[in-house]
Design a protein around this motif. Structure first.
Motif, short mmCIF file in Angstrom:
data_model
loop_
_atom_site.label_atom_id
_atom_site.label_comp_id
_atom_site.label_asym_id
_atom_site.label_seq_id
_atom_site.Cartn_x
_atom_site.Cartn_y
_atom_site.Cartn_z
N ILE A 128 44.86 71.95 -3.91
CA ILE A 128 45.35 71.11 -2.81
C ILE A 128 44.24 71.00 -1.77
CG2 ILE A 128 47.08 70.83 -0.98
CD1 ILE A 128 48.26 70.60 -3.75
N CYS A 129 43.90 69.79 -1.39
CA CYS A 129 42.82 69.58 -0.42
C CYS A 129 43.18 70.25 0.91
CB CYS A 129 42.62 68.08 -0.20
SG CYS A 129 41.36 67.70 1.03
N VAL A 130 42.30 71.13 1.38
CA VAL A 130 42.59 71.86 2.63
C VAL A 130 42.49 70.96 3.85
CG1 VAL A 130 41.89 74.10 1.73
CG2 VAL A 130 40.20 72.65 2.85
N VAL A 131 41.89 69.76 3.67
CA VAL A 131 41.75 68.85 4.82
C VAL A 131 42.99 67.97 4.97
CG1 VAL A 131 40.39 66.97 5.81
CG2 VAL A 131 39.25 68.85 4.59
N CYS A 132 43.38 67.32 3.85
CA CYS A 132 44.45 66.31 3.97
C CYS A 132 45.70 66.61 3.17
CB CYS A 132 43.90 64.93 3.55
SG CYS A 132 43.64 64.81 1.76
N GLY A 133 45.65 67.65 2.30
CA GLY A 133 46.86 68.01 1.55
C GLY A 133 47.06 67.26 0.25
N ARG B 72 38.75 70.38 -2.00
CA ARG B 72 38.95 69.12 -1.28
C ARG B 72 39.17 67.99 -2.29
NH1 ARG B 72 34.83 68.60 3.89
NH2 ARG B 72 35.19 70.68 4.81
N CYS B 73 39.78 66.94 -1.81
CA CYS B 73 39.98 65.75 -2.64
C CYS B 73 38.71 64.91 -2.64
CB CYS B 73 41.16 64.94 -2.10
SG CYS B 73 40.80 64.15 -0.54
N ARG B 74 38.73 63.89 -3.45
CA ARG B 74 37.57 62.98 -3.59
C ARG B 74 37.18 62.37 -2.23
NH1 ARG B 74 35.97 59.86 -7.78
NH2 ARG B 74 37.53 60.75 -9.15
N LYS B 75 38.21 62.10 -1.42
CA LYS B 75 37.96 61.41 -0.14
C LYS B 75 37.35 62.35 0.90
CE LYS B 75 40.53 58.45 3.13
NZ LYS B 75 41.16 59.34 4.15
N CYS B 76 37.78 63.62 0.89
CA CYS B 76 37.35 64.57 1.94
C CYS B 76 36.11 65.36 1.55
CB CYS B 76 38.49 65.53 2.26
SG CYS B 76 39.99 64.72 2.86
N HIS B 77 35.73 65.34 0.27
CA HIS B 77 34.57 66.09 -0.21
C HIS B 77 33.27 65.41 0.19
CE1 HIS B 77 31.49 66.73 -3.45
NE2 HIS B 77 31.76 67.99 -3.15
ZN LIG Z 1 41.49 65.38 1.26
#
Ligand SMILES: [Zn+2]
Ligand SMILES: Nc1ncnc2c1ncn2[C@@H]1O[C@H](COP(=O)(O)OP(=O)(O)O)[C@@H](O)[C@H]1O
Ligand SMILES: Cc1cn([C@H]2C[C@H](O)[C@@H](COP(=O)(O)O)O2)c(=O)[nH]c1=O
Length: 199
Positions: A145-150, A177-182
């Motif tokens: 689970i992305c720690v930034v956005c969930g 992190r997800c693709r967007k937040c990495h």
């Molecule tokens: Zn994210």
């Protein structure tokens, strides 16, 4: 779930980012094989000493006895005559030679379960995982689970400043992190969430 083949060996790959549940799933499959009265041996690279020098340990502190080795080919020398299932954690650390070892074990009739990272901290394929996935019968992709956005996370964000590809570490050095937040270079870590339902 798959109907596993009979009387032949096969390769199962469990891949994904850090904290996606790869080690937990490896331990789950090993436990089920033991319930099934099968002979199991687990191996891990000696450099993986984050939580224990010899056991395989998940981030959630699940643990299974394992044999630390420096090179994948040591599995041949350590293999007991009646072993039916081989588990390997952090398989990415064994490099290209592990593919031939795993292939030989499966062709010999063993069930081989390999857990490891499919991408490095920059989001690049982490050899030999692509090659292992190609020659395996079963591939499972786990997501954290992305720690930034969930959102579901398939990347491992490095949060310590090193450009080395291999940096052994856990929550202090990486976060999912997800693709967007990495971002493909080391960056600041994300402050932990305040609401703690688990102590
Ligand atoms: Zn994210
Ligand atoms: N952001 C996160 N997303 C999902 N799981 C997390 C996260 N942070 C910590 N965890 C914990 O990590 C566990 C997975 O640990 P593990 O199986 O060792 O992962 P992996 O081997 O893929 O790095 C989860 O079950 C959960 O307890
Ligand atoms: C992304 C990335 C990770 N590592 C290291 C960090 C850990 O020691 C392991 C992965 O452990 P996990 O069981 O998946 O949590 O690999 C690395 O050396 N290089 C990287 O790019």
């Amino acid at each position: 779930m798959h109907q596993f083949p009979k009387d032949i060996g096969w390769i199962e790959v469990i891949c994904g980012s850090m904290f996606s549940g790869k080690t937990e799933e490896l331990i789950r499959r090993v436990q089920r094989a033991l319930y099934g009265k099968q002979k199991v041996q687990v191996f891990k690279p000696r450099i993986d000493n984050r939580y224990d020098d010899t056991a395989v340990v998940s981030h959630s502190q699940l643990k299974v006895t394992s044999t630390p080795i420096d090179r994948a080919e040591e599995i041949f020398y350590r293999l007991a005559a009646d072993t039916q299932v081989v588990g390997i954690d952090e398989v990415q650390f064994f490099g290209a030679e592990v593919v031939a070892v795993v292939q030989a074990l499966a062709t010999k009739g063993l069930r081989v379960i390999c857990a490891g990272l499919d991408q490095d901290y920059q989001g690049r394929p982490f050899e030999p995982m692509p090659q292992l996935m190609a020659v395996s019968e079963y591939v499972t992709k786990e997501l954290a689970i992305c720690v930034v956005c969930g959102n579901p996370a398939n990347r491992s964000q490095r949060i310590v400043s090193s450009g080395e590809r291999v940096v052994v570490g856990a929550a202090g050095a990486y976060e999912p992190r997800c693709r967007k937040c990495h971002v493909p270079e080391p960056t600041e870590g994300t402050p932990p969430q305040t609401l703690k339902l688990f102590d």
